[in-house]
Design an enzyme around this catalytic site. Sequence first.
Site, PDB file in Angstrom:
ATOM      1  N   TYR A  49      -3.747  10.844 -16.008  1.00 23.67           N
ATOM      2  CA  TYR A  49      -4.418  10.116 -17.082  1.00 23.67           C
ATOM      3  C   TYR A  49      -4.546   8.620 -16.804  1.00 23.67           C
ATOM      4  O   TYR A  49      -5.320   7.936 -17.470  1.00 23.67           O
ATOM      5  CB  TYR A  49      -3.684  10.322 -18.411  1.00 23.67           C
ATOM      6  CG  TYR A  49      -4.061  11.590 -19.123  1.00 23.67           C
ATOM      7  CD1 TYR A  49      -4.941  11.590 -20.201  1.00 23.67           C
ATOM      8  CD2 TYR A  49      -3.536  12.809 -18.709  1.00 23.67           C
ATOM      9  CE1 TYR A  49      -5.285  12.758 -20.858  1.00 23.67           C
ATOM     10  CE2 TYR A  49      -3.879  13.990 -19.357  1.00 23.67           C
ATOM     11  CZ  TYR A  49      -4.750  13.954 -20.428  1.00 23.67           C
ATOM     12  OH  TYR A  49      -5.085  15.121 -21.071  1.00 23.67           O
TER      13      TYR A  49
ATOM     14  N   HIS B 268       1.084  10.364 -21.139  1.00 23.66           N
ATOM     15  CA  HIS B 268      -0.212  10.217 -20.446  1.00 23.66           C
ATOM     16  C   HIS B 268      -0.310   8.873 -19.715  1.00 23.66           C
ATOM     17  O   HIS B 268      -1.393   8.334 -19.532  1.00 23.66           O
ATOM     18  CB  HIS B 268      -1.394  10.354 -21.424  1.00 23.66           C
ATOM     19  CG  HIS B 268      -1.592  11.747 -21.915  1.00 23.66           C
ATOM     20  ND1 HIS B 268      -2.568  12.092 -22.827  1.00 23.66           N
ATOM     21  CD2 HIS B 268      -0.933  12.900 -21.634  1.00 23.66           C
ATOM     22  CE1 HIS B 268      -2.503  13.383 -23.074  1.00 23.66           C
ATOM     23  NE2 HIS B 268      -1.517  13.891 -22.366  1.00 23.66           N
TER      24      HIS B 268
ATOM     25  N   ARG C   1     -13.008  15.119 -32.878  1.00 25.30           N
ATOM     26  CA  ARG C   1     -12.782  14.792 -31.466  1.00 25.30           C
ATOM     27  C   ARG C   1     -14.095  14.364 -30.812  1.00 25.30           C
ATOM     28  O   ARG C   1     -14.126  13.425 -30.006  1.00 25.30           O
ATOM     29  CB  ARG C   1     -12.196  15.997 -30.722  1.00 25.30           C
ATOM     30  CG  ARG C   1     -12.053  15.741 -29.226  1.00 25.30           C
ATOM     31  CD  ARG C   1     -11.454  16.909 -28.468  1.00 25.30           C
ATOM     32  NE  ARG C   1     -11.362  16.613 -27.045  1.00 25.30           N
ATOM     33  CZ  ARG C   1     -10.776  17.395 -26.151  1.00 25.30           C
ATOM     34  NH1 ARG C   1     -10.216  18.519 -26.528  1.00 25.30           N
ATOM     35  NH2 ARG C   1     -10.744  17.049 -24.871  1.00 25.30           N
TER      36      ARG C   1
ATOM     37  N   ASN D 136      -1.328  15.834 -30.443  1.00 24.59           N
ATOM     38  CA  ASN D 136      -1.800  14.584 -29.851  1.00 24.59           C
ATOM     39  C   ASN D 136      -2.298  13.610 -30.917  1.00 24.59           C
ATOM     40  O   ASN D 136      -2.554  14.025 -32.049  1.00 24.59           O
ATOM     41  CB  ASN D 136      -2.945  14.876 -28.859  1.00 24.59           C
ATOM     42  CG  ASN D 136      -2.424  15.215 -27.485  1.00 24.59           C
ATOM     43  OD1 ASN D 136      -1.468  14.623 -27.016  1.00 24.59           O
ATOM     44  ND2 ASN D 136      -3.057  16.178 -26.834  1.00 24.59           N
TER      45      ASN D 136
ATOM     46  N   ASP E 213       2.691  18.690 -22.117  1.00 26.37           N
ATOM     47  CA  ASP E 213       2.752  19.570 -20.952  1.00 26.37           C
ATOM     48  C   ASP E 213       2.001  19.032 -19.743  1.00 26.37           C
ATOM     49  O   ASP E 213       1.992  19.667 -18.703  1.00 26.37           O
ATOM     50  CB  ASP E 213       2.189  20.944 -21.313  1.00 26.37           C
ATOM     51  CG  ASP E 213       0.681  20.901 -21.481  1.00 26.37           C
ATOM     52  OD1 ASP E 213       0.183  19.892 -21.989  1.00 26.37           O
ATOM     53  OD2 ASP E 213       0.009  21.873 -21.111  1.00 26.37           O
TER      54      ASP E 213
END
Length: 445
Positions: A268, A202, A95, A149, A172
């Site tokens: 987002y 998103h 990440r 994700n 969520d």
Amino acid sequence: MKKTKQSVVIAGGGSTYTAGIVMMLIENQDKFPLRQLKFYDNNAERQDIVAKACEVIVKERAPEIEFIATTDPEVAFSDVDFVMAHIRVGGLKMREQDEKIPLKYGVVGQETCGPGGMAYGMRSIPGVIELIDYMEKYSPNAWMLNYSNPAAIVAEATRRLRPNSKIINICDMPVAIKKSIANILGLKSEHEIVDRYYGLNHFGWWTEMRDKEGNDLMPQLKEHVQKYGYAAAEEEGNPLLDETSWMDTFQKAKDVYAVDPTTVPNTYLKYYLYSDYVVSHANPDYTRANEVMDHREKNVFAECTRVAEKQTAQDTSIEAGEHAEFIVQLAGALAYNTHERMLLIVKNEGAIANLDDDAMVEVPCIVSKRGYEPLCMGKIPTFQKGMIEQQVAVEKLVVDAYLEKSYQKLWQALSLSKTVPSAAVAKQILDDLIVANKDWWPELN
């Protein structure tokens, strides 16, 4: 009527969110009773930290539930009714690369949006498909509730690769936003809100919010969002937001709202509509991944270790995760036919009338034992339609690139993303991402 007890496996047993899911499951035994709870992870060391604490929690608070933690797929996926999947392929270290590589070129570095989301998607596809295959081999009647994700890319991949599988892709974030909205409007909880929403994961907009009596909540909400975004009024603070980065995201919603005041947005969208702002406020040397590793991960693992050593969780700081409530609600609707109205990521098939049927959209659905039924949101305006179609094309190209092992398709996906300024910059980012993901991606031709 007595409810049949369920068997659940949490895939991603070593996640920092797993203990919160366990707490939520235990606290909701009246709504979703369990006979068995299993953890599965291919990282035994991480899972062991969380599992030892959760074993203590289950023993103290719900001793009737059988608890198992394993790295063996057959043990994990046999005799289960639900698979709750929230895996992070590559972990937080990857990440960090997803976030820092784009920032090096002045592009949004975020785990699900822009180049970072595409890189993560290329890693996630095989991991999620593997879980589906385990479930179908060992418990063919089970449902997978996928929380992994980037949900939009994963949903597109599962639509193509496992079109008949019993998988529901969920997120969520709309629930988290609605919690803040309920707080803003003085409601007891987000469950008092009946909404209409359309978009992608998103990447969406609310067109309507009403209370259970049918009263329109949008005028009051819009007045607030115009001034403060989804944060509480300046003098009040926001009890739901305790991190600076999230507070900024919720406040920035006022600028996203200004682009189209007929709707209220998913937070987002700031990454797409204000990418220059996001980059200018980012630290390329210390991103959200670093923040999570330095705080959340250390704190959760330290508390899990403490609980395991003390062999009691009576004074634990581990709490039921807000995101977990959504998963329990969904599982309960499928198991007990409650006909909940929930936002899910599903094949469009007319839910958004002027969008391609095979787009994976996020819309309200009615959930029951027979699965889910999307509600029709009708035709959407040109602005949102244009943005959605561009983003759908990006997500499809990423899945194309994975399936065809195509450098060209992934370059096209990056070039098409609203977060990337040019094909030249897209190519530079892609070449760096290939090096970083050499152990995770298929070799691109």
